[in-house]
Motif scaffolding. Structure first.
Motif, mmCIF file in Angstrom:
data_model
loop_
_atom_site.group_PDB
_atom_site.id
_atom_site.type_symbol
_atom_site.label_atom_id
_atom_site.label_comp_id
_atom_site.label_asym_id
_atom_site.label_seq_id
_atom_site.Cartn_x
_atom_site.Cartn_y
_atom_site.Cartn_z
ATOM 1 N N LEU A 60 46.094 50.375 39.593
ATOM 2 C CA LEU A 60 45.904 49.078 38.953
ATOM 3 C C LEU A 60 46.830 48.081 39.628
ATOM 4 N N LEU A 61 46.240 47.018 40.156
ATOM 5 C CA LEU A 61 47.001 45.943 40.776
ATOM 6 C C LEU A 61 46.769 44.663 39.977
ATOM 7 N N LYS A 62 47.788 43.808 39.937
ATOM 8 C CA LYS A 62 47.634 42.498 39.304
ATOM 9 C C LYS A 62 47.469 41.476 40.426
ATOM 10 N N PRO A 63 46.329 40.775 40.461
ATOM 11 C CA PRO A 63 46.127 39.801 41.539
ATOM 12 C C PRO A 63 47.091 38.623 41.421
ATOM 13 N N GLU A 64 47.578 38.182 42.566
ATOM 14 C CA GLU A 64 48.415 36.990 42.629
ATOM 15 C C GLU A 64 47.642 35.831 43.254
ATOM 16 N N THR A 65 46.564 36.143 43.966
ATOM 17 C CA THR A 65 45.628 35.143 44.478
ATOM 18 C C THR A 65 44.224 35.617 44.127
ATOM 19 N N TYR A 66 43.252 34.703 44.158
ATOM 20 C CA TYR A 66 41.903 35.050 43.723
ATOM 21 C C TYR A 66 40.811 34.719 44.737
ATOM 22 N N ASP A 67 41.136 33.939 45.762
ATOM 23 C CA ASP A 67 40.143 33.564 46.764
ATOM 24 C C ASP A 67 39.938 34.720 47.741
ATOM 25 N N ILE A 68 38.726 35.234 47.788
ATOM 26 C CA ILE A 68 38.405 36.358 48.670
ATOM 27 C C ILE A 68 38.180 35.851 50.085
ATOM 28 N N LYS A 69 38.841 36.492 51.028
ATOM 29 C CA LYS A 69 38.684 36.199 52.456
ATOM 30 C C LYS A 69 38.526 37.543 53.161
ATOM 31 N N ILE A 70 37.280 37.987 53.308
ATOM 32 C CA ILE A 70 37.052 39.316 53.858
ATOM 33 C C ILE A 70 37.352 39.368 55.351
ATOM 34 N N ASP A 71 37.740 40.544 55.784
ATOM 35 C CA ASP A 71 37.898 40.837 57.201
ATOM 36 C C ASP A 71 36.623 41.574 57.612
ATOM 37 N N PRO A 72 35.741 40.936 58.384
ATOM 38 C CA PRO A 72 34.468 41.570 58.728
ATOM 39 C C PRO A 72 34.606 42.841 59.564
ATOM 40 N N THR A 73 35.782 43.089 60.128
ATOM 41 C CA THR A 73 35.984 44.350 60.832
ATOM 42 C C THR A 73 36.310 45.473 59.854
ATOM 43 N N GLU A 74 36.651 45.125 58.620
ATOM 44 C CA GLU A 74 36.995 46.118 57.589
ATOM 45 C C GLU A 74 35.828 46.377 56.631
ATOM 46 N N ILE A 75 35.206 45.295 56.145
ATOM 47 C CA ILE A 75 34.140 45.412 55.146
ATOM 48 C C ILE A 75 33.054 44.373 55.399
ATOM 49 N N ARG A 76 31.899 44.568 54.794
ATOM 50 C CA ARG A 76 30.785 43.636 54.949
ATOM 51 C C ARG A 76 30.831 42.514 53.916
ATOM 52 N N ASP A 77 31.252 42.829 52.685
ATOM 53 C CA ASP A 77 31.250 41.830 51.622
ATOM 54 C C ASP A 77 32.246 42.248 50.546
ATOM 55 N N ALA A 78 32.629 41.301 49.715
ATOM 56 C CA ALA A 78 33.531 41.576 48.598
ATOM 57 C C ALA A 78 33.245 40.573 47.496
ATOM 58 N N LYS A 79 33.431 40.989 46.264
ATOM 59 C CA LYS A 79 33.287 40.079 45.144
ATOM 60 C C LYS A 79 34.042 40.633 43.947
ATOM 61 N N TRP A 80 34.420 39.721 43.057
ATOM 62 C CA TRP A 80 35.047 40.132 41.800
ATOM 63 C C TRP A 80 33.962 40.687 40.892
ATOM 64 N N MET A 81 34.260 41.789 40.211
ATOM 65 C CA MET A 81 33.300 42.392 39.288
ATOM 66 C C MET A 81 33.996 42.675 37.962
ATOM 67 N N LYS A 82 33.249 42.506 36.909
ATOM 68 C CA LYS A 82 33.767 42.797 35.583
ATOM 69 C C LYS A 82 33.766 44.314 35.378
ATOM 70 N N ILE A 83 34.833 44.819 34.804
ATOM 71 C CA ILE A 83 34.903 46.243 34.487
ATOM 72 C C ILE A 83 34.201 46.455 33.152
ATOM 73 N N VAL A 84 33.233 47.347 33.162
ATOM 74 C CA VAL A 84 32.483 47.642 31.942
ATOM 75 C C VAL A 84 32.813 49.067 31.518
ATOM 76 N N ARG A 85 33.272 49.207 30.294
ATOM 77 C CA ARG A 85 33.572 50.545 29.777
ATOM 78 C C ARG A 85 32.538 50.898 28.724
ATOM 79 N N GLU A 86 31.949 52.061 28.897
ATOM 80 C CA GLU A 86 30.990 52.560 27.917
ATOM 81 C C GLU A 86 31.558 53.778 27.239
ATOM 82 N N ILE A 87 31.304 53.915 25.963
ATOM 83 C CA ILE A 87 31.799 55.080 25.218
ATOM 84 C C ILE A 87 30.652 56.015 24.941
#
Length: 88
Positions: free
Chosen positions: A61-88
């Motif tokens: 678990l990390l706490k973000p200190e910045t929120y603007d995504i700047k992907i490195d295309p040599t590392e990954i194709r895409d990135a986005k913030w996603m909501k964590i959904v917990r189901e019981i």
């Protein structure tokens, strides 16, 4: 055929690096997000992973200190913030 698959950032721990430092570094390298380590959430161990070598994978678990995504295309194709959904 397009496969819509997402995964959390990840990578290897460098020699002399802590799990916390590796997690922060990997997130920075892949997404440009600066974050602070909070805790280990879980881990799994495989004794005979690739090439007969053991592998331990940590989810942290990390706490973000910045929120603007700047992907490195040599590392990954895409990135986005996603909501964590917990189901019981």
């Amino acid at each position: 055929m397009k496969i819509d698959l997402w995964k959390i950032p990840g990578g290897l721990v460098d020699e002399g690096e802590t799990i916390a430092d590796a997690a922060v570094r990997e997130v920075w390298e892949e997404t440009g997000i600066k974050a602070k380590f909070h805790s280990i959430l879980s881990f799994r161990e495989k004794l005979n992973y690739k090439w007969g070598q053991p592998d331990i994978y940590f989810v942290v678990l990390l706490k973000p200190e910045t929120y603007d995504i700047k992907i490195d295309p040599t590392e990954i194709r895409d990135a986005k913030w996603m909501k964590i959904v917990r189901e019981i």
